[in-house]
Design a protein around this motif. Sequence first.
Motif, PDB file in Angstrom:
ATOM      1  N   GLN A 139       0.922  -1.275  -0.024  1.00  0.00           N
ATOM      2  CA  GLN A 139      -0.057   0.062  -0.056  1.00  0.00           C
ATOM      3  C   GLN A 139       0.722   1.117  -0.079  1.00  0.00           C
ATOM      4  OE1 GLN A 139      -4.012   0.193   0.148  1.00  0.00           O
ATOM      5  NE2 GLN A 139      -2.828  -1.549  -1.415  1.00  0.00           N
ATOM      6  N   CYS A 140       1.756   1.327  -1.179  1.00  0.00           N
ATOM      7  CA  CYS A 140       2.611   2.307  -1.074  1.00  0.00           C
ATOM      8  C   CYS A 140       2.746   2.750  -2.404  1.00  0.00           C
ATOM      9  CB  CYS A 140       4.050   1.967  -0.445  1.00  0.00           C
ATOM     10  SG  CYS A 140       5.041   0.746  -1.574  1.00  0.00           S
ATOM     11  N   ALA A 141       3.545   4.045  -2.719  1.00  0.00           N
ATOM     12  CA  ALA A 141       3.751   4.478  -3.944  1.00  0.00           C
ATOM     13  C   ALA A 141       4.795   3.626  -4.699  1.00  0.00           C
ATOM     14  CB  ALA A 141       4.063   5.982  -4.105  1.00  0.00           C
ATOM     15  N   ASN A 142       4.752   3.975  -6.167  1.00  0.00           N
ATOM     16  CA  ASN A 142       5.440   3.223  -6.856  1.00  0.00           C
ATOM     17  C   ASN A 142       7.192   3.287  -6.522  1.00  0.00           C
ATOM     18  OD1 ASN A 142       3.578   2.252  -8.466  1.00  0.00           O
ATOM     19  ND2 ASN A 142       3.926   3.547 -10.126  1.00  0.00           N
ATOM     20  N   GLN A 143       7.526   4.247  -6.364  1.00  0.00           N
ATOM     21  CA  GLN A 143       8.956   4.783  -6.044  1.00  0.00           C
ATOM     22  C   GLN A 143       9.425   3.953  -4.711  1.00  0.00           C
ATOM     23  OE1 GLN A 143      11.244   5.721  -8.003  1.00  0.00           O
ATOM     24  NE2 GLN A 143      12.894   5.654  -6.562  1.00  0.00           N
ATOM     25  N   GLN A 144       8.484   4.094  -3.622  1.00  0.00           N
ATOM     26  CA  GLN A 144       8.683   3.442  -2.284  1.00  0.00           C
ATOM     27  C   GLN A 144       9.001   1.940  -2.502  1.00  0.00           C
ATOM     28  OE1 GLN A 144       6.027   4.443   0.518  1.00  0.00           O
ATOM     29  NE2 GLN A 144       7.055   2.824   2.158  1.00  0.00           N
ATOM     30  N   ALA A 145       8.085   1.425  -3.299  1.00  0.00           N
ATOM     31  CA  ALA A 145       8.157   0.035  -3.673  1.00  0.00           C
ATOM     32  C   ALA A 145       9.370  -0.444  -4.272  1.00  0.00           C
ATOM     33  CB  ALA A 145       7.146  -0.510  -4.356  1.00  0.00           C
ATOM     34  N   ARG A 146       9.881   0.285  -5.399  1.00  0.00           N
ATOM     35  CA  ARG A 146      11.017   0.099  -5.892  1.00  0.00           C
ATOM     36  C   ARG A 146      12.392   0.229  -5.004  1.00  0.00           C
ATOM     37  NH1 ARG A 146       8.544   3.448 -10.054  1.00  0.00           N
ATOM     38  NH2 ARG A 146       8.272   2.376 -11.955  1.00  0.00           N
ATOM     39  N   GLU A 147      12.421   1.211  -4.141  1.00  0.00           N
ATOM     40  CA  GLU A 147      13.486   1.386  -3.131  1.00  0.00           C
ATOM     41  C   GLU A 147      13.607   0.443  -2.260  1.00  0.00           C
ATOM     42  OE1 GLU A 147      12.688   5.295  -1.550  1.00  0.00           O
ATOM     43  OE2 GLU A 147      13.233   6.505  -3.288  1.00  0.00           O
ATOM     44  N   LEU A 148      12.443  -0.179  -1.632  1.00  0.00           N
ATOM     45  CA  LEU A 148      12.656  -1.374  -0.828  1.00  0.00           C
ATOM     46  C   LEU A 148      13.059  -2.787  -1.369  1.00  0.00           C
ATOM     47  CD1 LEU A 148       9.077  -0.680   1.046  1.00  0.00           C
ATOM     48  CD2 LEU A 148      11.460  -0.713   2.095  1.00  0.00           C
ATOM     49  N   LEU A 149      12.323  -2.751  -2.670  1.00  0.00           N
ATOM     50  CA  LEU A 149      12.841  -4.150  -3.300  1.00  0.00           C
ATOM     51  C   LEU A 149      14.344  -4.044  -3.764  1.00  0.00           C
ATOM     52  CD1 LEU A 149       9.780  -4.668  -5.761  1.00  0.00           C
ATOM     53  CD2 LEU A 149      10.580  -6.386  -4.180  1.00  0.00           C
ATOM     54  N   ASN A 150      14.869  -2.956  -4.272  1.00  0.00           N
ATOM     55  CA  ASN A 150      16.201  -2.739  -4.216  1.00  0.00           C
ATOM     56  C   ASN A 150      16.977  -2.852  -3.121  1.00  0.00           C
ATOM     57  OD1 ASN A 150      15.503  -2.511  -7.099  1.00  0.00           O
ATOM     58  ND2 ASN A 150      15.697  -0.362  -6.944  1.00  0.00           N
ATOM     59  N   ALA A 151      16.786  -2.386  -2.213  1.00  0.00           N
ATOM     60  CA  ALA A 151      17.406  -2.396  -0.853  1.00  0.00           C
ATOM     61  C   ALA A 151      17.486  -3.765  -0.151  1.00  0.00           C
ATOM     62  CB  ALA A 151      16.639  -1.655   0.305  1.00  0.00           C
ATOM     63  N   LEU A 152      16.320  -4.762  -0.750  1.00  0.00           N
ATOM     64  CA  LEU A 152      16.667  -5.969  -0.095  1.00  0.00           C
ATOM     65  C   LEU A 152      17.229  -6.957  -1.319  1.00  0.00           C
ATOM     66  CD1 LEU A 152      12.992  -6.322   1.137  1.00  0.00           C
ATOM     67  CD2 LEU A 152      14.899  -6.396   2.595  1.00  0.00           C
ATOM     68  N   ASN A 153      17.931  -6.245  -2.196  1.00  0.00           N
ATOM     69  CA  ASN A 153      18.739  -7.219  -3.330  1.00  0.00           C
ATOM     70  C   ASN A 153      17.928  -8.091  -4.308  1.00  0.00           C
ATOM     71  OD1 ASN A 153      21.302  -5.819  -2.386  1.00  0.00           O
ATOM     72  ND2 ASN A 153      21.151  -7.586  -0.419  1.00  0.00           N
ATOM     73  N   PHE A 154      16.584  -7.567  -4.189  1.00  0.00           N
ATOM     74  CA  PHE A 154      16.057  -8.315  -5.470  1.00  0.00           C
ATOM     75  C   PHE A 154      16.544  -7.756  -6.859  1.00  0.00           C
ATOM     76  CE2 PHE A 154      13.083  -9.108  -2.221  1.00  0.00           C
ATOM     77  CZ  PHE A 154      12.281 -10.149  -2.402  1.00  0.00           C
ATOM     78  N   ASN A 155      16.924  -8.580  -7.791  1.00  0.00           N
ATOM     79  CA  ASN A 155      17.233  -8.123  -9.233  1.00  0.00           C
ATOM     80  C   ASN A 155      16.182  -7.617 -10.155  1.00  0.00           C
ATOM     81  OD1 ASN A 155      19.991  -9.324  -8.644  1.00  0.00           O
ATOM     82  ND2 ASN A 155      19.167 -11.191  -8.829  1.00  0.00           N
ATOM     83  N   HIS A 156      16.443  -6.386 -10.475  1.00  0.00           N
ATOM     84  CA  HIS A 156      15.335  -5.655 -11.382  1.00  0.00           C
ATOM     85  C   HIS A 156      15.749  -6.036 -12.773  1.00  0.00           C
ATOM     86  CE1 HIS A 156      14.030  -2.029 -13.427  1.00  0.00           C
ATOM     87  NE2 HIS A 156      12.912  -2.501 -12.749  1.00  0.00           N
ATOM     88  N   SER A 157      14.408  -6.075 -13.416  1.00  0.00           N
ATOM     89  CA  SER A 157      14.473  -5.967 -15.020  1.00  0.00           C
ATOM     90  C   SER A 157      13.220  -5.548 -15.225  1.00  0.00           C
ATOM     91  CB  SER A 157      14.697  -7.464 -15.394  1.00  0.00           C
ATOM     92  OG  SER A 157      14.113  -8.346 -14.993  1.00  0.00           O
ATOM     93  N   ILE A 158      13.148  -5.281 -16.892  1.00  0.00           N
ATOM     94  CA  ILE A 158      11.889  -4.878 -17.239  1.00  0.00           C
ATOM     95  C   ILE A 158      11.691  -5.980 -18.382  1.00  0.00           C
ATOM     96  CG2 ILE A 158      10.871  -3.166 -19.088  1.00  0.00           C
ATOM     97  CD1 ILE A 158      11.705  -1.946 -16.544  1.00  0.00           C
ATOM     98  N   ILE A 159      10.375  -6.612 -17.996  1.00  0.00           N
ATOM     99  CA  ILE A 159      10.026  -7.762 -18.696  1.00  0.00           C
ATOM    100  C   ILE A 159       8.484  -7.514 -19.053  1.00  0.00           C
ATOM    101  CG2 ILE A 159       9.627 -10.250 -18.624  1.00  0.00           C
ATOM    102  CD1 ILE A 159      11.633 -10.572 -16.581  1.00  0.00           C
ATOM    103  N   ALA A 160       7.983  -7.639 -20.353  1.00  0.00           N
ATOM    104  CA  ALA A 160       6.704  -7.206 -20.655  1.00  0.00           C
ATOM    105  C   ALA A 160       6.403  -6.102 -20.352  1.00  0.00           C
ATOM    106  CB  ALA A 160       5.667  -8.489 -20.037  1.00  0.00           C
ATOM    107  N   GLN A 161       7.234  -5.275 -20.749  1.00  0.00           N
ATOM    108  CA  GLN A 161       7.056  -3.791 -20.659  1.00  0.00           C
ATOM    109  C   GLN A 161       6.637  -3.279 -19.228  1.00  0.00           C
ATOM    110  OE1 GLN A 161       3.900  -2.871 -23.862  1.00  0.00           O
ATOM    111  NE2 GLN A 161       5.757  -2.473 -25.292  1.00  0.00           N
ATOM    112  N   GLY A 162       7.199  -4.087 -18.243  1.00  0.00           N
ATOM    113  CA  GLY A 162       6.735  -3.889 -16.752  1.00  0.00           C
ATOM    114  C   GLY A 162       8.001  -4.144 -16.068  1.00  0.00           C
ATOM    115  N   ASP A 163       7.913  -3.477 -14.578  1.00  0.00           N
ATOM    116  CA  ASP A 163       9.058  -3.713 -13.816  1.00  0.00           C
ATOM    117  C   ASP A 163       8.898  -5.170 -13.204  1.00  0.00           C
ATOM    118  OD1 ASP A 163      10.783  -1.124 -13.314  1.00  0.00           O
ATOM    119  OD2 ASP A 163       8.531  -0.309 -13.213  1.00  0.00           O
ATOM    120  N   PHE A 164       9.979  -5.884 -13.110  1.00  0.00           N
ATOM    121  CA  PHE A 164      10.001  -7.322 -12.412  1.00  0.00           C
ATOM    122  C   PHE A 164      11.126  -7.191 -11.745  1.00  0.00           C
ATOM    123  CE2 PHE A 164      10.811 -11.804 -12.805  1.00  0.00           C
ATOM    124  CZ  PHE A 164       9.595 -12.269 -12.114  1.00  0.00           C
TER     125      PHE A 164
END
Length: 287
Positions: free
Chosen positions: A259-284
């Motif tokens: 229940q947060c904004a897009n940027q906050q979710a991105r920051e939390l996932l990155n801080a937890l060392n999830f690997n980010h990619s763009i797949i199917a035109q979306g963040d994953f």
Amino acid sequence: MQCDSEQGCVLPKSQQPHSAKPSHLNAADVVFVTDPICSHCWAIEPAWRRLNCNFSFTTRYIHGGLLPSWQGFGDAGNGISGPLDVIPHWQQVAAHYQQPIDPSVWRTDPITNSYILCKAALVARQLQPHRESDFVRFMREKIFLLAINLSDEQKLLACVAEFGFDVDTFQSLLHSASISSLFLREQQEMLALGARGFPSIIFLSQFPERVVGSASYVALERALLLQNNHKVKPLQLTDEQKLLRYPSWTLKEATEVLQCANQQARELLNALNFNHSIIAQGDFWQK
């Protein structure tokens, strides 16, 4: 076949199982009727994950079989009579629910049936019951995000190997009489519960509550709490604990659960060392 947000993907009467036997469901708080290629089952993932992060309850999955083959199959409501017709439908689902989907599989290497994928889910249940839903999620990522036709058995077995199952054991079970019998029983249980389509989520109690289609979190939580089930307990998880419960996330799933904004979710996932990619035109993100 008819698909829409209110009902999900509903089987025509001619495609429903012809006989119903008493259900022999294992004890569970919730029954989730699903199919690996159901776009509305993919669309409900954000709300379903949020429910699982907020409450402790047991779930029994029924893999009912959406597409036996393209012969005689049709969804008049969405103008679907062949593989190419699925493309605009999946595009519409992706845009409406903000869950990324690459529909190109229907153009380049169309899925011919989903029964083999339902049986694959049942094999996973036989081999490692606690990983059944994880394996279905793994298949869905291959189908919806990577546009891989898992009805091609060699591609399915490659997916099986990547997930970590023994391929020879898995393939033997996939074609066994026991799995065919179990799949038929799943379809009979689906009918016995009054479920005609995917997803159908039945909250069990003396007076069961059924939620169908791509329901909101509010609808799911309401149905769960209406049961007054003493076994259902609220969870008090931190945002980090919620994200670490699953090895992969779409952006919509993360923002819905937290229940947060897009940027906050991105920051939390990155801080937890999830690997980010763009797949199917979306963040994953994935571990």
